[in-house]
Design an enzyme around this catalytic site. Structure first.
Site, PDB file in Angstrom:
ATOM      1  N   SER A 186      -3.076 -13.965  -2.160  1.00 62.64           N
ATOM      2  CA  SER A 186      -1.677 -13.498  -2.348  1.00 62.64           C
ATOM      3  C   SER A 186      -1.227 -13.183  -4.149  1.00 62.64           C
ATOM      4  CB  SER A 186      -0.209 -14.079  -2.083  1.00 62.64           C
ATOM      5  OG  SER A 186      -0.897 -15.111  -2.450  1.00 62.64           O
ATOM      6  N   HIS A 214      -2.260 -10.471   3.641  1.00 62.23           N
ATOM      7  CA  HIS A 214      -2.376  -9.529   3.203  1.00 62.23           C
ATOM      8  C   HIS A 214      -3.406  -8.497   2.771  1.00 62.23           C
ATOM      9  CE1 HIS A 214       1.014 -10.833   0.379  1.00 62.23           C
ATOM     10  NE2 HIS A 214       0.888 -12.595   0.626  1.00 62.23           N
ATOM     11  N   LYS A 245       5.121  -7.988   5.919  1.00 61.99           N
ATOM     12  CA  LYS A 245       4.637  -7.420   4.768  1.00 61.99           C
ATOM     13  C   LYS A 245       4.401  -6.346   5.158  1.00 61.99           C
ATOM     14  CE  LYS A 245       2.805 -12.123   3.406  1.00 61.99           C
ATOM     15  NZ  LYS A 245       4.257 -12.215   2.465  1.00 61.99           N
TER      16      LYS A 245
HETATM   17  N1  PMP Z   1       0.229 -16.556   5.100  1.00 56.48           N
HETATM   18  C1  PMP Z   1       0.038 -16.210   3.727  1.00 56.48           C
HETATM   19  C2  PMP Z   1      -1.330 -15.905   2.203  1.00 56.48           C
HETATM   20  C3  PMP Z   1       0.964 -15.684   2.894  1.00 56.48           C
HETATM   21  O1  PMP Z   1       1.373 -14.592   2.001  1.00 56.48           O
HETATM   22  C4  PMP Z   1       2.190 -15.152   3.770  1.00 56.48           C
HETATM   23  C5  PMP Z   1       3.571 -14.835   2.984  1.00 56.48           C
HETATM   24  N2  PMP Z   1       3.705 -14.992   1.688  1.00 56.48           N
HETATM   25  C6  PMP Z   1       2.005 -16.611   5.204  1.00 56.48           C
HETATM   26  C7  PMP Z   1       1.175 -16.683   5.191  1.00 56.48           C
HETATM   27  C8  PMP Z   1       3.830 -16.595   5.738  1.00 56.48           C
HETATM   28  O2  PMP Z   1       4.076 -15.406   6.373  1.00 56.48           O
HETATM   29  P1  PMP Z   1       5.059 -14.501   6.653  1.00 56.48           P
HETATM   30  O3  PMP Z   1       6.115 -14.199   5.596  1.00 56.48           O
HETATM   31  O4  PMP Z   1       5.652 -13.454   7.959  1.00 56.48           O
HETATM   32  O5  PMP Z   1       6.226 -16.132   7.325  1.00 56.48           O
END
Ligand code: PMP
Length: 397
Positions: A186, A214, A245
């Site tokens: 990310s 992502h 997302k």
């Molecule tokens: N895994 C990754 C790689 C993420 O980027 C994120 C969100 N920042 C999450 C898990 C968590 O997902 P959520 O926002 O649905 O809790």
């Protein structure tokens, strides 16, 4: 701990953050978080949302959510294992399984919950986890919670992964070995080397776990993820996705074999002990999966916009790192300068978040941009012009 000790702990730590410039107030959005939105009372082009496909504001999702509230109410009323499983939760899981070409799916209340609950249900203190050093916080926390030995390998460095896993295998200390990675990272927007990871896992009898937070809605056929992107169907044991997302709502899920999903329904602690996704969330997410399953149009638009933005930014001389996806960092380097750059962009009408240590390594502070399918070319042109103007003023280019 007395109240006084707590006060001392909080004030000292808050002061430290303030002195390092790391104390930041939450930006507040008024109205929908679309490509142009009102943040802290100012209208700006929004380059920081994970709403990759614009589905969070899609009328079809809104209608599905409203209808679900009318039919089922505002909440699901219980955890999934008591009386919180609605027919639309199961429908969502069935549609997701089909979309992912997996045997079965289990939905959690968030992607974070999903990693915490899944890793801790699969691994124990007798096992070892091979974890990319840049994996997301929810993966790290899930690994810690499991009690397994955590062996980190250098980011996407397959030689290092091979070295670490060989040592672990030869030590004969561990019952199970698992390789865990983000599908798309990310902070840099690079894609995990899944084909090599799968090969190494096969060689050392490890199993594989990919967090496609992502990559969902971004990579692969109709945005169905990194397994589809690489044609690795049946080769990745545990696929995580988020509904929050590109899919525009909230929630997370695991796709895998029926056996895996059965186990998580019995041992995934957030699934067992936290109230189920609301009817509105489940119905809107279900609609998002239907929309994606039926057409690649939104995903294609996302990529067209991302390429357009990246070409223009590169052409203007910005360092956009080695991104392979719509996540586009603009590397500034110096932390204070990066934060100031983000603030100045905001004043000129672009919201793009500055990201510094410890989220990214020292000296690589960047302003991160998330291009979406709902940005227009005019908005992108305007954002690039603002970038150029501010960079020139701050001597960044
Ligand atoms: N895994 C990754 C790689 C993420 O980027 C994120 C969100 N920042 C999450 C898990 C968590 O997902 P959520 O926002 O649905 O809790």
């Amino acid at each position: 701990m007395s109240g006084k000790a707590l006060h001392q702990f909080l004030s000292e730590n808050l002061e430290e953050l303030k002195s390092k410039g790391l104390y930041r107030k939450l930006p507040v959005v008024t109205g929908p978080t679309g490509p142009r939105c009102i943040i802290n009372g100012k209208e700006v082009i929004n380059l920081s949302s994970n709403n990759y496909l614009g589905l969070a504001n899609d009328p079809r999702l809104k209608e599905a959510a409203i209808k679900a509230i009318e039919k089922y109410g505002a909440g699901s009323g219980a955890v999934r294992t008591i009386v919180g499983t609605l027919d639309i939760h199961e429908e969502l899981e069935e549609k997701l399984a089909k979309f992912k070409k997996a045997e079965a799916v289990i939905a959690f209340q968030s992607g974070f919950n999903c990693n915490m609950g899944t890793v801790s249900a699969l691994m124990t203190k007798d096992d070892a986890i091979l974890s990319d050093e840049l994996n997301h916080a929810s993966i790290i926390d899930g690994c810690r919670l499991s009690g397994a030995k955590i062996l980190r390998y250098k980011h996407s460095d397959m030689d290092d992964l091979r070295r670490v896993i060989k040592e672990a295998k030869e030590s004969n200390q561990y019952k199970k070995l698992m390789i865990i990675t983000d599908g798309v990272f990310s902070m840099d927007g690079d894609i995990a080397k899944l084909p090599e990871i799968v090969e190494i896992a096969e060689e050392f009898e490890a199993f594989t776990y990919v967090d496609d937070a992502h990559a969902s809605g971004v990579l692969g056929k109709n945005g169905s993820g990194s397994v589809s992107h690489f044609g690795l169907y049946g080769k990745v044991d545990c696929q995580i996705g988020t509904l929050s997302k590109a899919l525009g709502v909230v929630g997370g899920y695991v796709a895998g074999t029926k056996e895996l999903i059965d186990w998580l329904k019995l041992r995934g602690r957030p699934f067992l002990f936290s109230t189920a996704l609301t009817p509105a969330d489940a119905a809107a997410a279900l609609k998002a999966v239907e929309i994606l399953s039926e057409s690649p149009d939104l995903v294609e638009k996302l990529w067209e916009n991302a390429r357009y933005f990246k070409d223009k930014m590169k052409g203007a001389g910005f360092d956009i790192g080695h991104s392979e996806t719509p996540i586009t960092p603009v590397i500034v380097g110096d932390e204070a300068k990066c934060m100031q750059f983000s603030d100045e962009l905001f004043k000129e009408g672009v919201f793009a978040q500055g990201i510094a240590f410890p989220t990214v390594p020292r000296g690589t502070a960047r302003v991160r941009n998330m291009i979406t399918a709902s940005h227009t070319k005019d908005m992108i042109d305007e954002a690039v012009e603002i970038y150029k103007k501010v960079a020139e003023k701050m001597d960044i280019l």
